[in-house]
Motif scaffolding. Structure first.
Motif, PDB file in Angstrom:
ATOM      1  N   SER A 270       0.723  -1.142  -0.048  1.00 28.20           N
ATOM      2  CA  SER A 270      -0.011  -0.072   0.104  1.00 28.20           C
ATOM      3  C   SER A 270       0.944   1.174  -0.122  1.00 28.20           C
ATOM      4  O   SER A 270       0.741   2.243  -0.817  1.00 28.20           O
TER       5      SER A 270
ATOM      6  N   GLU B  77       0.969   4.007  -2.689  1.00 29.80           N
ATOM      7  CA  GLU B  77       0.594   5.517  -2.328  1.00 29.80           C
ATOM      8  C   GLU B  77       1.531   6.155  -2.958  1.00 29.80           C
ATOM      9  O   GLU B  77       1.209   7.605  -3.144  1.00 29.80           O
TER      10      GLU B  77
ATOM     11  N   VAL C 247     -11.389  -4.307   4.588  1.00 30.28           N
ATOM     12  CA  VAL C 247     -10.769  -3.239   3.851  1.00 30.28           C
ATOM     13  C   VAL C 247     -10.661  -3.842   2.366  1.00 30.28           C
ATOM     14  O   VAL C 247     -10.769  -3.064   1.521  1.00 30.28           O
TER      15      VAL C 247
ATOM     16  N   ARG D 131     -13.612  -3.261   0.644  1.00 29.85           N
ATOM     17  CA  ARG D 131     -14.060  -1.853   0.256  1.00 29.85           C
ATOM     18  C   ARG D 131     -13.191  -1.697  -1.039  1.00 29.85           C
ATOM     19  O   ARG D 131     -13.800  -0.987  -1.947  1.00 29.85           O
ATOM     20  N   CYS D 132     -12.164  -2.259  -1.247  1.00 28.85           N
ATOM     21  CA  CYS D 132     -11.115  -1.990  -2.382  1.00 28.85           C
ATOM     22  C   CYS D 132     -12.038  -2.392  -3.629  1.00 28.85           C
ATOM     23  O   CYS D 132     -11.668  -2.146  -4.864  1.00 28.85           O
TER      24      CYS D 132
ATOM     25  N   PRO E  47     -12.066   3.137  -1.569  1.00 27.09           N
ATOM     26  CA  PRO E  47     -11.222   4.166  -0.755  1.00 27.09           C
ATOM     27  C   PRO E  47     -10.081   4.515  -1.629  1.00 27.09           C
ATOM     28  O   PRO E  47      -9.676   3.917  -2.524  1.00 27.09           O
ATOM     29  N   THR E  48      -9.464   5.681  -1.241  1.00 27.54           N
ATOM     30  CA  THR E  48      -7.967   6.088  -1.939  1.00 27.54           C
ATOM     31  C   THR E  48      -6.906   5.047  -1.204  1.00 27.54           C
ATOM     32  O   THR E  48      -7.276   4.619  -0.369  1.00 27.54           O
TER      33      THR E  48
ATOM     34  N   GLU F  50      -6.331   6.075   2.229  1.00 30.67           N
ATOM     35  CA  GLU F  50      -7.328   5.516   3.447  1.00 30.67           C
ATOM     36  C   GLU F  50      -7.004   3.819   3.459  1.00 30.67           C
ATOM     37  O   GLU F  50      -6.997   3.486   4.775  1.00 30.67           O
TER      38      GLU F  50
ATOM     39  N   GLN G 144      -3.775   3.713   5.733  1.00 29.30           N
ATOM     40  CA  GLN G 144      -4.387   3.899   7.237  1.00 29.30           C
ATOM     41  C   GLN G 144      -5.020   2.792   7.802  1.00 29.30           C
ATOM     42  O   GLN G 144      -4.589   2.535   9.184  1.00 29.30           O
ATOM     43  N   SER G 145      -5.818   2.054   7.111  1.00 28.79           N
ATOM     44  CA  SER G 145      -6.509   1.088   7.647  1.00 28.79           C
ATOM     45  C   SER G 145      -5.638  -0.066   8.181  1.00 28.79           C
ATOM     46  O   SER G 145      -5.828  -0.800   9.055  1.00 28.79           O
TER      47      SER G 145
END
Ligand code: ATP
Length: 501
Positions: free
Chosen positions: A269, A273, A401, A404-405, A414-415, A418, A421-422
């Motif tokens: 991630s 990022e 998580v 959600r992706c 999510p970006t 995010e 962070q999770s």
């Protein structure tokens, strides 16, 4: 300006001439823009000459003035030629550099024609470190200018470093990857572009220009390249544990722990990022998959293979589909428009791979969809090697998580920040839980060792007491036997005396 010349002038003319010459001098100092400076100098000079002509003075025949004008003309010409030569040279590499944000580093967007829309990051420390390798290439006079400051090697150099292409690390659609040892003893991976490769030279150039300018600890760094004898090669830092795909599905006995899997998810991630939010404009990887995640000696993950990467364009331009079946975002398939959210989808698939060790080519998504019907559905499809070795609450949280992706609508995904962070939160909770367990474990161990010490003490005491008892008994026995002897002697003595009498 020779004073003698000015003597021929009237007061007014002298003043005009001096001020004109002064303008030439100050203009050349004051203006940074050289073209403007040259232009100004020329216009001032011609004006001055025109004025001199009007004065009907035969100044030009004076040698000093002639020399001065000639040297000024010569200087301007020389400067102009040098300037245009310099401009031509720079335009071959990079043309316009606009400032961009880059994890605190100053970075620029390269708008050169050869590598359109590529992201440029100011040469990092790491490139400087690698310049020590360049002595090797310096011996090869046939080398062309390197791309983005990445050291360029000759075919001979690579042949030597790979011991004539002896050790194969893997095979991709780009070509074969070989292990090599550089003269600095640095071990690297050399990817040789197959001559029949479907990616071809364009992709090669994209990869060199892009990778050479993007640097992050969670991206596989490009440390050199080779274009020689009709061969195209990319030299990467060596990732000793190979790809995540190999580790998850290979026959290795060693398996990834839950802790390692969490760290790998976090590393990936962070790599994404950097591409999505560190580089401006964002870079969409477009081929995120477990085969493109490489692991170093300590099982830390780095994102590799930017062969298919493109900088995201904001003009809504579409392009042909690129990616790998099983990882591709359905929205990207239907629109043919790659976005950062397509990478988020692929990352969601990788997270599920990490948790289940089920390959997307083995119906991973069917299992994942079935598992989504229950809150603890992930428990059923968790990698068998993790059962009993990971906290189910953490696994369920990570699965949430990933779900959600994988949302159908890219906007609802999510970006990457995010997601990072999770995952970080899960990892931190996991660490604090482990610390608590290890604290409790420590207490128990301490208690056991104290009990053991006490047992040793007790047994020692027992031995001492026993010894004391034995001694006492012995002493008592001695006293008794002595008393007995005395009694015996006293009883027998009168009889012995009587018989003797
Ligand atoms: N830097 C590296 N260090 C160690 N091994 C590597 C490195 N790069 C690639 N490999 C090995 O070579 C294999 C092939 O890599 P490559 O990137 O060429 O193809 P791929 O990503 O597996 O497939 P494709 O090119 O189709 O995306 C990898 O699976 C990995 O095992």
């Amino acid at each position: 300006m020779p004073i003698r010349v000015l003597l021929f002038f009237s007061k007014e003319q002298r003043r005009t001439t001096i001020s004109s010459l002064y303008t030439v001098q100050t203009c050349s100092c004051a203006h940074q823009n050289r073209r403007y400076r040259a232009k100004t100098s020329w216009s001032v000079l011609s004006r001055m000459l025109r004025e001199l002509k009007q004065l009907h003075l035969k100044m030009l025949i004076l040698p000093e003035f002639g020399i001065l004008i000639a040297s000024l003309v010569f200087f301007c010409l020389w400067w102009h030629i040098k300037r245009s030569h310099l401009q031509r040279c720079t335009s071959l590499n990079t043309v316009t550099h606009l400032p961009i944000r880059q994890n605190g580093l100053a970075a620029t967007i390269d708008s050169s024609a050869s590598f359109q829309n590529s992201v440029v990051v100011q040469q990092p420390e790491y490139v400087a470190k690698n310049t020590k390798l360049s002595w090797w290439s310096q011996n090869h006079k046939d080398t062309l200018p390197s791309v983005s400051g990445i050291p360029r090697y000759s075919y001979k150099d690579i042949q030597k470093a790979t011991e004539n292409f002896k050790t194969i690390l893997g095979q991709g659609s780009f070509g074969t990857v070989y292990k090599a040892t550089m003269p600095t003893s640095e071990v690297v991976a050399v990817k040789v572009l197959a001559s029949d490769s479907k990616h071809g030279e364009k992709e090669f150039q994209t990869e060199v220009s892009l990778l050479g300018r993007l640097h992050h600890r969670n991206l596989v760094n490009l440390v050199g390249y080779c274009v020689d004898k009709g061969q195209h090669m990319l030299i990467y830092e060596y990732m000793s544990n190979g790809s995540l795909e190999k580790v998850l599905y290979g026959e290795e006995l060693d398996t990834l722990s839950w802790d390692e899997r969490l760290q790998i998810a976090l590393d990936i991630s962070h790599g994404i990022e950097y591409l999505h939010e560190g580089a401006v404009p964002p870079v969409v990887h477009r081929d995120l998959k477990s085969a493109n995640i490489l692991l170093d000696h300590s099982m830390r993950a780095k994102v590799a293979d930017f062969g298919l990467s493109k900088v995201e364009l904001f003009d809504g331009r579409t392009s042909s589909l690129k990616g790998t079946y099983g990882y591709m975002d359905p929205a990207y398939i239907s629109t043919s428009k790659p976005t950062v959210k397509s990478d988020i989808y692929s990352f969601g698939v990788i997270i599920f791979e990490l948790m289940t060790a089920i390959h997307p080519h083995q119906n991973l998504m069917d299992y994942v969809n079935l598992a989504s019907m229950q809150a603890d559905g992930i428990d059923e499809i968790l990698d068998k090697r993790l059962v009993g070795k990971c906290n189910p609450a953490e696994a369920r949280e990570l699965a949430r998580v990933a779900y959600r992706c994988l949302r159908r609508s890219p906007r609802k995904r999510p970006t990457i920040a995010e997601v990072s962070q999770s995952i970080l939160k899960i990892k931190q909770r996991h660490l604090s839980r482990e610390e608590t367990v290890s604290f409790a474990g420590d207490d128990i161990t301490r208690m056991i060792s104290r009990i053991e010490d006490q047992q040793v003490e007790l047994s020692k005491m027992e031995v001492t007491v026993l010894k004391k008892h034995e001694k006492l008994i012995m002493e008592d026995r001695l006293v008794v036997s002595k008393a007995w002897q005395k009694l015996e002697w006293q009883t027998l003595r009168p009889f012995e005396e009587g018989s003797a009498a």
